[in-house]
Design a protein around this motif. Structure first.
Motif, PDB file in Angstrom:
ATOM      1  N   TRP A   1       0.907  -1.034  -0.074  1.00  0.00           N
ATOM      2  CA  TRP A   1      -0.104   0.165  -0.047  1.00  0.00           C
ATOM      3  C   TRP A   1       0.891   1.176  -0.027  1.00  0.00           C
ATOM      4  N   GLU A   2       0.596   2.175  -0.693  1.00  0.00           N
ATOM      5  CA  GLU A   2       1.451   3.423  -0.903  1.00  0.00           C
ATOM      6  C   GLU A   2       0.857   4.637   0.062  1.00  0.00           C
ATOM      7  N   TRP A   3       1.559   5.267   1.102  1.00  0.00           N
ATOM      8  CA  TRP A   3       0.970   6.166   1.727  1.00  0.00           C
ATOM      9  C   TRP A   3       1.039   7.458   0.909  1.00  0.00           C
ATOM     10  N   THR A   4      -0.080   8.185   0.735  1.00  0.00           N
ATOM     11  CA  THR A   4      -0.262   9.405   0.176  1.00  0.00           C
ATOM     12  C   THR A   4      -0.371  10.372   1.400  1.00  0.00           C
ATOM     13  N   ARG A   5      -0.087  11.629   1.055  1.00  0.00           N
ATOM     14  CA  ARG A   5      -0.169  12.715   1.993  1.00  0.00           C
ATOM     15  C   ARG A   5      -1.579  13.277   2.088  1.00  0.00           C
ATOM     16  N   SER A   6      -2.745  12.638   1.540  1.00  0.00           N
ATOM     17  CA  SER A   6      -4.056  13.390   1.706  1.00  0.00           C
ATOM     18  C   SER A   6      -4.483  12.610   3.052  1.00  0.00           C
ATOM     19  N   ALA A   7      -5.069  13.674   3.717  1.00  0.00           N
ATOM     20  CA  ALA A   7      -5.940  13.305   5.038  1.00  0.00           C
ATOM     21  C   ALA A   7      -7.214  12.427   4.301  1.00  0.00           C
ATOM     22  N   TYR A   8      -7.570  11.498   5.165  1.00  0.00           N
ATOM     23  CA  TYR A   8      -8.780  10.715   4.826  1.00  0.00           C
ATOM     24  C   TYR A   8      -9.937  11.506   5.386  1.00  0.00           C
ATOM     25  N   SER A   9     -10.662  12.210   4.200  1.00  0.00           N
ATOM     26  CA  SER A   9     -11.824  13.014   4.571  1.00  0.00           C
ATOM     27  C   SER A   9     -12.720  12.842   3.327  1.00  0.00           C
ATOM     28  N   PRO A  10     -14.115  13.444   3.641  1.00  0.00           N
ATOM     29  CA  PRO A  10     -15.001  12.849   2.621  1.00  0.00           C
ATOM     30  C   PRO A  10     -14.836  13.803   1.271  1.00  0.00           C
TER      31      PRO A  10
ATOM     32  N   GLY B   1     -28.504   4.492   9.113  1.00  0.00           N
ATOM     33  CA  GLY B   1     -28.544   3.044   9.337  1.00  0.00           C
ATOM     34  C   GLY B   1     -27.122   2.616   9.755  1.00  0.00           C
ATOM     35  N   ALA B   2     -27.130   1.284  10.292  1.00  0.00           N
ATOM     36  CA  ALA B   2     -25.931   0.890  10.647  1.00  0.00           C
ATOM     37  C   ALA B   2     -24.666   0.751   9.850  1.00  0.00           C
ATOM     38  N   LEU B   3     -25.136   0.320   8.613  1.00  0.00           N
ATOM     39  CA  LEU B   3     -24.120   0.269   7.496  1.00  0.00           C
ATOM     40  C   LEU B   3     -23.592   1.638   7.200  1.00  0.00           C
ATOM     41  N   GLY B   4     -24.113   2.711   7.289  1.00  0.00           N
ATOM     42  CA  GLY B   4     -23.372   4.089   7.146  1.00  0.00           C
ATOM     43  C   GLY B   4     -22.256   4.164   8.209  1.00  0.00           C
ATOM     44  N   GLU B   5     -22.199   3.337   9.134  1.00  0.00           N
ATOM     45  CA  GLU B   5     -20.994   3.310  10.048  1.00  0.00           C
ATOM     46  C   GLU B   5     -19.752   2.769   9.325  1.00  0.00           C
ATOM     47  N   TYR B   6     -19.932   2.092   8.257  1.00  0.00           N
ATOM     48  CA  TYR B   6     -18.673   1.364   7.583  1.00  0.00           C
ATOM     49  C   TYR B   6     -17.463   2.308   7.433  1.00  0.00           C
ATOM     50  N   ASN B   7     -17.749   3.324   6.761  1.00  0.00           N
ATOM     51  CA  ASN B   7     -16.592   4.309   6.301  1.00  0.00           C
ATOM     52  C   ASN B   7     -16.602   5.656   6.919  1.00  0.00           C
ATOM     53  N   GLY B   8     -17.851   6.310   6.854  1.00  0.00           N
ATOM     54  CA  GLY B   8     -17.892   7.886   7.307  1.00  0.00           C
ATOM     55  C   GLY B   8     -17.228   8.270   8.421  1.00  0.00           C
ATOM     56  N   LYS B   9     -17.495   7.251   9.513  1.00  0.00           N
ATOM     57  CA  LYS B   9     -17.362   7.781  10.609  1.00  0.00           C
ATOM     58  C   LYS B   9     -15.854   7.668  11.133  1.00  0.00           C
ATOM     59  N   PHE B  10     -15.006   7.235  10.130  1.00  0.00           N
ATOM     60  CA  PHE B  10     -13.509   7.090  10.407  1.00  0.00           C
ATOM     61  C   PHE B  10     -12.933   8.436   9.828  1.00  0.00           C
ATOM     62  N   MET B  11     -13.566   9.312   9.285  1.00  0.00           N
ATOM     63  CA  MET B  11     -12.884  10.495   8.378  1.00  0.00           C
ATOM     64  C   MET B  11     -11.995  11.377   9.257  1.00  0.00           C
ATOM     65  N   CYS B  12     -11.291  11.041  10.122  1.00  0.00           N
ATOM     66  CA  CYS B  12     -10.709  11.951  11.167  1.00  0.00           C
ATOM     67  C   CYS B  12      -9.384  11.224  11.395  1.00  0.00           C
ATOM     68  N   ASN B  13      -8.403  12.156  11.609  1.00  0.00           N
ATOM     69  CA  ASN B  13      -6.792  11.794  11.894  1.00  0.00           C
ATOM     70  C   ASN B  13      -6.317  10.477  11.450  1.00  0.00           C
ATOM     71  N   GLN B  14      -6.825  10.271   9.977  1.00  0.00           N
ATOM     72  CA  GLN B  14      -6.071   9.053   9.263  1.00  0.00           C
ATOM     73  C   GLN B  14      -5.557   9.637   7.891  1.00  0.00           C
ATOM     74  N   TYR B  15      -4.647   8.844   7.406  1.00  0.00           N
ATOM     75  CA  TYR B  15      -4.307   9.050   5.990  1.00  0.00           C
ATOM     76  C   TYR B  15      -4.532   8.112   5.316  1.00  0.00           C
ATOM     77  N   VAL B  16      -4.773   8.499   3.540  1.00  0.00           N
ATOM     78  CA  VAL B  16      -5.192   7.498   2.617  1.00  0.00           C
ATOM     79  C   VAL B  16      -3.975   6.804   1.980  1.00  0.00           C
ATOM     80  N   LEU B  17      -4.249   5.447   1.750  1.00  0.00           N
ATOM     81  CA  LEU B  17      -3.328   4.765   1.087  1.00  0.00           C
ATOM     82  C   LEU B  17      -3.715   4.212  -0.137  1.00  0.00           C
ATOM     83  N   ARG B  18      -3.221   3.944  -1.183  1.00  0.00           N
ATOM     84  CA  ARG B  18      -3.462   3.504  -2.380  1.00  0.00           C
ATOM     85  C   ARG B  18      -2.966   2.249  -2.972  1.00  0.00           C
ATOM     86  N   GLY B  19      -3.486   1.666  -3.749  1.00  0.00           N
ATOM     87  CA  GLY B  19      -3.145   0.610  -4.451  1.00  0.00           C
ATOM     88  C   GLY B  19      -2.871  -0.606  -4.373  1.00  0.00           C
TER      89      GLY B  19
END
Ligand SMILES: [Fe+2]
Length: 452
Positions: free
Chosen positions: A380-389, A398-416
């Motif tokens: 996985w390649e670290w990017t300098r982009s903060a994980y945000s919407p 509903g519960a499945l809305g908790e899958y991704n959205g609530k983690f959009m804080c203090n994390q960085y995006v990785l790709r590939g």
């Protein structure tokens, strides 16, 4: 009723059934995919002993047994309990034990205490899997088109969820085995321990452009990959291959870990608190670097992509090298024309492939892919982009809305994707995310720079 009228009635019923019942081909396709992915989890467990399934070596790691049961809980909670009439859970307490983080699905057991759970046993967890699988079979074998329209997206989400946990299961068992002085072997080595000639790192230039970012809606994607939108990506260059162990050793030998000028403040604090001197799993023996791999303990191969580095280390390395990490938008733009192929979980190597080998293989690829090696798979390649919407993103109700959205804080995006990600789970728009200090995933570095 006469025989003739009985036949007529039967024909009418058959006609109604063929209108409302889901097509056999559609159901069979879906079930085949479901069983194929469920089975790959079992393949990953081949060679594990019951003792291996229970250990939790740190709070981020979940025991293998928990992964087996939690992925099963997902199908039970979001499909069977909702859509299978009269369904009753055999062990209602599993709802508490195997809920990970879905507040809307009820209370949950403490994540950091998962290793203390000796019951259900491994056998019982496997029985739970088999039981839920047969209920899914039963539900789909007698389902009408309308209900299948509701069930299918959740089943497909559950399949991708299981694939995410397959990667975690692999990286978690690596962390568990790494604690053991016997250094257990998860898979026999399939790759050479020899360092080979490394192709030079080149920088591929990209002109400024307004590009479409995010998933186009064809096929499955997580909600965090949308909405697709236009983004201005200024001119940049991206490295032709990932940073190697050999290059990373040069950073270490230049005292990279003790020179504050390369580090973010939080990274510098972390390095000192954790006393990091090298990537996770590295040890120095008689003046040489060794690392623990899923094929055992072995000398560091200088021609492999460096892995198990945090965002802090990736960023410090880039600063030391006089360049930077790419943004996720630069990465997606560059990868948009690359074929999704590489060293994924399906190859069952579970270790990054040497850049020399990968470059030789990719010379046969179409011209547009020749410049960027190993952009998919391996690490996985670290990017300098903060994980945000993305603009316009809305968390689903509903519960499945908790899958991704609530983690959009203090994390960085990785790709590939990595050598532990399934090829069939990967997309060019896929956004993985971790906190900047995490190192136990197969995370690596691809450099970028501004126009010279
Ligand atoms: Fe999960």
């Amino acid at each position: 009723m006469s025989l003739a009228s009985t036949e007529a009635a039967t024909e009418i019923i058959a006609a109604e059934r063929s209108d409302s019942y889901a097509s056999t081909a559609r159901v069979e396709r879906l079930l085949a995919r479901f069983h194929q992915i469920r089975n790959f989890t079992n393949v990953l467990c081949l060679g594990l002993e019951p003792e291996d399934y229970v250990v939790q070596s740190m709070p981020d790691v979940s025991p293998t047994k928990w992964h087996l049961a939690h992925t099963t809980w997902f199908f039970e909670t979001f499909i069977l309990k909702k859509f299978l009439p009269g369904y009753r859970a055999e062990v209602p307490e599993y709802a508490y034990l195997f809920n990970s983080y879905y507040n809307a699905a009820g209370d949950m057991h403490r994540r950091d205490l998962r290793g203390l759970i000796s019951r259900p046993t491994v056998k019982e967890a496997q029985r739970y899997r088999a039981s839920i699988d047969s209920h899914i079979d039963a539900l789909l074998s007698d389902i009408d088109e309308k209900l299948l329209d509701q069930v299918e997206p959740i089943l497909v989400l559950g399949i991708h969820h299981e694939q995410q946990h397959q990667e975690l299961l692999t990286t978690d068992i690596k962390h568990v085995f790494a604690q053991n002085p016997l250094y257990p072997v998860f898979r026999k080595p399939k790759i050479s321990a020899e360092s080979s000639a490394i192709p030079p790192q080149r920088f591929i230039e990209f002109e400024q452009a307004t590009v479409a970012i995010g998933h186009d809606g064809r096929g499955f994607a997580y909600d965090n990959e949308g909405p697709r939108h236009q983004a201005l990506v200024p001119a940049f260059s991206l490295a032709s291959r990932p940073v190697t162990n050999g290059e990373y050793i040069a950073f270490i030998e230049d005292n990279g870990y003790t020179r504050s000028e390369f580090w973010l403040s939080l990274g510098w604090m972390t390095v000192n608190e954790q006393r990091w001197q090298a990537p996770l799993y590295w040890t120095k023996r008689d003046g040489a670097w060794w690392n623990f791999t899923l094929s055992g303990f072995r000398p560091v191969n200088k021609s492999e992509p460096v892995t198990h580095v945090s965002y802090f280390e990736a960023d410090a390395y880039a600063n030391w090298a006089g360049v930077r990490l790419p943004t996720e938008f630069e990465w997606e733009r560059a990868a948009s024309e690359c074929t999704i192929e590489g060293n994924f979980a399906e190859s069952e190597i579970f270790h990054p492939r040497s850049v020399a080998v990968a470059s030789a293989v990719s010379a046969d690829r179409p011209a547009q892919n020749q410049h960027l090696h190993q952009i998919f798979g391996d690490v996985w390649e670290w990017t300098r982009s903060a994980y945000s919407p993305y603009p316009g993103y809305r968390v689903a109700p509903g519960a499945l809305g908790e899958y991704n959205g609530k983690f959009m804080c203090n994390q960085y995006v990785l790709r590939g994707g990595s050598c532990a990600t399934s090829r069939s789970h990967m997309r060019r728009t896929y956004r993985n995310f971790f906190q900047p200090e995490k190192r136990w995933q197969f995370t690596g570095i691809r450099l970028a720079r501004d126009p010279q």
